[in-house]
Design a protein around this motif. Structure first.
Motif, PDB file in Angstrom:
ATOM      1  N   GLY A 172     -29.513  60.106  26.161  1.00 33.60           N
ATOM      2  CA  GLY A 172     -30.776  60.484  26.778  1.00 33.60           C
ATOM      3  C   GLY A 172     -31.776  60.980  25.764  1.00 33.60           C
ATOM      4  O   GLY A 172     -32.944  60.630  25.790  1.00 33.60           O
ATOM      5  N   ASN A 173     -31.311  61.814  24.821  1.00 33.95           N
ATOM      6  CA  ASN A 173     -32.147  62.257  23.703  1.00 33.95           C
ATOM      7  C   ASN A 173     -31.226  62.696  22.568  1.00 33.95           C
ATOM      8  O   ASN A 173     -30.066  63.044  22.795  1.00 33.95           O
ATOM      9  CB  ASN A 173     -33.088  63.390  24.120  1.00 33.95           C
ATOM     10  CG  ASN A 173     -32.323  64.628  24.547  1.00 33.95           C
ATOM     11  OD1 ASN A 173     -31.836  65.393  23.720  1.00 33.95           O
ATOM     12  ND2 ASN A 173     -32.215  64.844  25.860  1.00 33.95           N
ATOM     13  N   ILE A 174     -31.765  62.662  21.369  1.00 33.77           N
ATOM     14  CA  ILE A 174     -30.956  63.031  20.214  1.00 33.77           C
ATOM     15  C   ILE A 174     -31.882  63.484  19.083  1.00 33.77           C
ATOM     16  O   ILE A 174     -32.966  62.930  18.896  1.00 33.77           O
ATOM     17  CB  ILE A 174     -30.050  61.853  19.769  1.00 33.77           C
ATOM     18  CG1 ILE A 174     -29.065  62.281  18.686  1.00 33.77           C
ATOM     19  CG2 ILE A 174     -30.869  60.661  19.357  1.00 33.77           C
ATOM     20  CD1 ILE A 174     -27.988  61.226  18.419  1.00 33.77           C
ATOM     21  N   GLN A 175     -31.444  64.480  18.313  1.00 34.90           N
ATOM     22  CA  GLN A 175     -32.235  65.025  17.222  1.00 34.90           C
ATOM     23  C   GLN A 175     -32.340  64.012  16.069  1.00 34.90           C
ATOM     24  O   GLN A 175     -31.399  63.262  15.780  1.00 34.90           O
ATOM     25  CB  GLN A 175     -31.597  66.307  16.699  1.00 34.90           C
ATOM     26  CG  GLN A 175     -31.546  67.451  17.699  1.00 34.90           C
ATOM     27  CD  GLN A 175     -32.893  68.134  17.869  1.00 34.90           C
ATOM     28  OE1 GLN A 175     -33.763  68.037  17.002  1.00 34.90           O
ATOM     29  NE2 GLN A 175     -33.064  68.832  18.979  1.00 34.90           N
ATOM     30  N   VAL A 176     -33.483  64.044  15.395  1.00 32.80           N
ATOM     31  CA  VAL A 176     -33.703  63.145  14.264  1.00 32.80           C
ATOM     32  C   VAL A 176     -32.677  63.407  13.164  1.00 32.80           C
ATOM     33  O   VAL A 176     -32.123  62.466  12.584  1.00 32.80           O
ATOM     34  CB  VAL A 176     -35.134  63.318  13.707  1.00 32.80           C
ATOM     35  CG1 VAL A 176     -35.300  62.569  12.388  1.00 32.80           C
ATOM     36  CG2 VAL A 176     -36.160  62.819  14.720  1.00 32.80           C
ATOM     37  N   ASP A 177     -32.406  64.683  12.869  1.00 32.19           N
ATOM     38  CA  ASP A 177     -31.452  64.975  11.797  1.00 32.19           C
ATOM     39  C   ASP A 177     -30.046  64.500  12.154  1.00 32.19           C
ATOM     40  O   ASP A 177     -29.276  64.092  11.284  1.00 32.19           O
ATOM     41  CB  ASP A 177     -31.452  66.461  11.442  1.00 32.19           C
ATOM     42  CG  ASP A 177     -31.165  67.369  12.630  1.00 32.19           C
ATOM     43  OD1 ASP A 177     -31.035  66.870  13.760  1.00 32.19           O
ATOM     44  OD2 ASP A 177     -31.081  68.601  12.420  1.00 32.19           O
ATOM     45  N   ARG A 178     -29.712  64.529  13.442  1.00 34.47           N
ATOM     46  CA  ARG A 178     -28.397  64.043  13.874  1.00 34.47           C
ATOM     47  C   ARG A 178     -28.310  62.521  13.717  1.00 34.47           C
ATOM     48  O   ARG A 178     -27.274  62.001  13.277  1.00 34.47           O
ATOM     49  CB  ARG A 178     -28.154  64.437  15.331  1.00 34.47           C
ATOM     50  CG  ARG A 178     -26.819  63.959  15.913  1.00 34.47           C
ATOM     51  CD  ARG A 178     -25.640  64.481  15.134  1.00 34.47           C
ATOM     52  NE  ARG A 178     -24.371  64.059  15.709  1.00 34.47           N
ATOM     53  CZ  ARG A 178     -23.257  63.900  15.007  1.00 34.47           C
ATOM     54  NH1 ARG A 178     -23.248  64.146  13.702  1.00 34.47           N
ATOM     55  NH2 ARG A 178     -22.149  63.507  15.601  1.00 34.47           N
ATOM     56  N   LEU A 179     -29.383  61.801  14.028  1.00 33.46           N
ATOM     57  CA  LEU A 179     -29.403  60.352  13.824  1.00 33.46           C
ATOM     58  C   LEU A 179     -29.230  60.014  12.344  1.00 33.46           C
ATOM     59  O   LEU A 179     -28.478  59.097  12.001  1.00 33.46           O
ATOM     60  CB  LEU A 179     -30.726  59.769  14.334  1.00 33.46           C
ATOM     61  CG  LEU A 179     -30.881  59.592  15.842  1.00 33.46           C
ATOM     62  CD1 LEU A 179     -32.315  59.215  16.192  1.00 33.46           C
ATOM     63  CD2 LEU A 179     -29.914  58.522  16.373  1.00 33.46           C
ATOM     64  N   ALA A 180     -29.919  60.771  11.485  1.00 31.41           N
ATOM     65  CA  ALA A 180     -29.803  60.530  10.049  1.00 31.41           C
ATOM     66  C   ALA A 180     -28.369  60.740   9.573  1.00 31.41           C
ATOM     67  O   ALA A 180     -27.853  59.987   8.733  1.00 31.41           O
ATOM     68  CB  ALA A 180     -30.766  61.449   9.296  1.00 31.41           C
ATOM     69  N   GLN A 181     -27.711  61.771  10.144  1.00 33.81           N
ATOM     70  CA  GLN A 181     -26.326  62.062   9.765  1.00 33.81           C
ATOM     71  C   GLN A 181     -25.390  60.954  10.228  1.00 33.81           C
ATOM     72  O   GLN A 181     -24.526  60.490   9.470  1.00 33.81           O
ATOM     73  CB  GLN A 181     -25.915  63.396  10.390  1.00 33.81           C
ATOM     74  CG  GLN A 181     -24.516  63.840  10.027  1.00 33.81           C
ATOM     75  CD  GLN A 181     -24.146  65.152  10.696  1.00 33.81           C
ATOM     76  OE1 GLN A 181     -24.675  65.509  11.747  1.00 33.81           O
ATOM     77  NE2 GLN A 181     -23.232  65.890  10.074  1.00 33.81           N
ATOM     78  N   ILE A 182     -25.542  60.510  11.471  1.00 32.62           N
ATOM     79  CA  ILE A 182     -24.662  59.469  12.020  1.00 32.62           C
ATOM     80  C   ILE A 182     -24.815  58.158  11.254  1.00 32.62           C
ATOM     81  O   ILE A 182     -23.834  57.474  10.948  1.00 32.62           O
ATOM     82  CB  ILE A 182     -24.956  59.252  13.522  1.00 32.62           C
ATOM     83  CG1 ILE A 182     -24.555  60.493  14.329  1.00 32.62           C
ATOM     84  CG2 ILE A 182     -24.222  58.018  14.048  1.00 32.62           C
ATOM     85  CD1 ILE A 182     -25.003  60.444  15.779  1.00 32.62           C
ATOM     86  N   LEU A 183     -26.058  57.796  10.943  1.00 35.71           N
ATOM     87  CA  LEU A 183     -26.340  56.497  10.337  1.00 35.71           C
ATOM     88  C   LEU A 183     -26.349  56.547   8.811  1.00 35.71           C
ATOM     89  O   LEU A 183     -26.532  55.517   8.154  1.00 35.71           O
ATOM     90  CB  LEU A 183     -27.677  55.964  10.852  1.00 35.71           C
ATOM     91  CG  LEU A 183     -27.717  55.711  12.369  1.00 35.71           C
ATOM     92  CD1 LEU A 183     -29.114  55.345  12.822  1.00 35.71           C
ATOM     93  CD2 LEU A 183     -26.726  54.622  12.758  1.00 35.71           C
ATOM     94  N   ASP A 184     -26.161  57.755   8.259  1.00 35.46           N
ATOM     95  CA  ASP A 184     -26.051  57.948   6.810  1.00 35.46           C
ATOM     96  C   ASP A 184     -27.284  57.425   6.064  1.00 35.46           C
ATOM     97  O   ASP A 184     -27.188  56.677   5.079  1.00 35.46           O
ATOM     98  CB  ASP A 184     -24.790  57.251   6.282  1.00 35.46           C
ATOM     99  CG  ASP A 184     -24.431  57.699   4.860  1.00 35.46           C
ATOM    100  OD1 ASP A 184     -24.842  58.816   4.476  1.00 35.46           O
ATOM    101  OD2 ASP A 184     -23.769  56.922   4.141  1.00 35.46           O
ATOM    102  N   VAL A 185     -28.454  57.820   6.574  1.00 34.10           N
ATOM    103  CA  VAL A 185     -29.715  57.503   5.912  1.00 34.10           C
ATOM    104  C   VAL A 185     -30.574  58.765   5.915  1.00 34.10           C
ATOM    105  O   VAL A 185     -30.237  59.769   6.547  1.00 34.10           O
ATOM    106  CB  VAL A 185     -30.471  56.350   6.611  1.00 34.10           C
ATOM    107  CG1 VAL A 185     -29.702  55.046   6.487  1.00 34.10           C
ATOM    108  CG2 VAL A 185     -30.745  56.683   8.067  1.00 34.10           C
ATOM    109  N   SER A 186     -31.700  58.707   5.238  1.00 34.57           N
ATOM    110  CA  SER A 186     -32.574  59.874   5.174  1.00 34.57           C
ATOM    111  C   SER A 186     -33.332  60.064   6.487  1.00 34.57           C
ATOM    112  O   SER A 186     -33.513  59.124   7.270  1.00 34.57           O
ATOM    113  CB  SER A 186     -33.586  59.708   4.038  1.00 34.57           C
ATOM    114  OG  SER A 186     -34.518  58.691   4.357  1.00 34.57           O
ATOM    115  N   GLN A 187     -33.777  61.310   6.711  1.00 35.72           N
ATOM    116  CA  GLN A 187     -34.583  61.583   7.892  1.00 35.72           C
ATOM    117  C   GLN A 187     -35.901  60.801   7.846  1.00 35.72           C
ATOM    118  O   GLN A 187     -36.429  60.408   8.889  1.00 35.72           O
ATOM    119  CB  GLN A 187     -34.855  63.082   8.023  1.00 35.72           C
ATOM    120  CG  GLN A 187     -33.618  63.897   8.353  1.00 35.72           C
ATOM    121  CD  GLN A 187     -33.941  65.347   8.683  1.00 35.72           C
ATOM    122  OE1 GLN A 187     -35.005  65.634   9.243  1.00 35.72           O
ATOM    123  NE2 GLN A 187     -33.027  66.248   8.358  1.00 35.72           N
TER     124      GLN A 187
END
Length: 257
Positions: A19-34
């Motif tokens: 439903g929603n997710i933090q930008v920093d969490r997406l960066a962590q999951i996908l192993d890329v920069s914010q």
């Protein structure tokens, strides 16, 4: 598919699941920069799939029926007129949900001996006052869009074979995959397209180069694609390679690729 497209598809999946997710969490999951994630979200936001809200990515719901009715009406009119010209007396027609398809209904409702099946509440309401033999799919009504979908719709359409189907779509990606937000809608659209003698995808230019979660099929799975989009040379070459029949309307008249 490029690495960026694969990453953006994964972002859509993750945001849809939660439903929603933090930008920093997406960066962590996908192993890329914010910064990379923000660029991806900017693109997905422009395409109308995801919204950015104060460091959070939120899935964007489909545009409401009322909002769709007042956008790009000239393109909808051109598309509807081109499609209505394909319908003959005595035909059995499936009309998918959506405001462009509704415009087709307005233009064919006086054709004699016509049978129409639809999964759209507004189209059904329009046609029930006409001489058309009308069938409406059963199932769950998505109130924002007026479309009907679910197990009952799928079961009904698994038994019905139509002469000609006019289908809509939310998105078509750069590889000419046809996409929609929900699994139930994808299943129904895929089934109708397969069970029709002729099937036409009817889409304005804004539906191209956009992402959505679920794949329905590909452009080559339709008898033809009726659109207002003007394709560039690279796209035209790909269309010819895939043997996709395209009817382009507007911009000086009807053209076939």
């Amino acid at each position: 598919m490029t690495a960026a497209e694969e990453r953006q598809n994964r972002i859509v999946e993750l945001v849809s699941e939660k439903g929603n997710i933090q930008v920093d969490r997406l960066a962590q999951i996908l192993d890329v920069s914010q910064m990379t994630i923000r660029r991806d979200l900017d693109k997905l936001d422009r395409e109308g799939i995801i919204e950015r809200r104060h460091g959070v990515a939120v899935i964007k719901h489909e545009t409401t029926y009322t909002e769709k009715m007042v956008t790009m009406m000239e393109e909808k009119r051109l598309l509807a007129e081109a499609c209505a010209a394909m319908v003959k007396p005595g035909d059995t027609v499936f009309l998918d949900s959506g405001t462009t398809i509704y415009e087709i209904a307005r233009r064919i409702m006086d054709i004699p001996d016509l049978t129409v099946i639809t999964d759209d509440i507004e189209t059904g309401f329009l046609l029930h006052r006409s001489g058309v033999e009308l069938m409406i799919c059963g199932g769950t009504v998505q109130k924002e869009t007026g479309s009907i979908f679910g197990t009952f719709s799928n079961q009904m359409m698994s038994y019905i074979h139509v002469g000609i189907a006019f289908m809509g779509a939310m998105s078509i990606d750069s590889n000419f995959n046809v996409l929609t937000p929900t699994l139930d809608k994808a299943s129904l659209k895929r089934m109708v397209t397969k069970n029709a003698n002729k099937s036409y995808l009817v889409v304005d230019h804004s539906k191209f180069n956009r992402q959505a979660l679920m794949k329905i099929n590909s452009l080559q799975d339709y008898t033809g694609v009726v659109t207002t989009k003007v394709f560039d040379d690279r796209e035209r070459k790909r269309i010819e390679e895939l043997k996709i029949q395209v009817v382009t309307v507007g911009g000086g008249g009807r053209q076939e690729v």
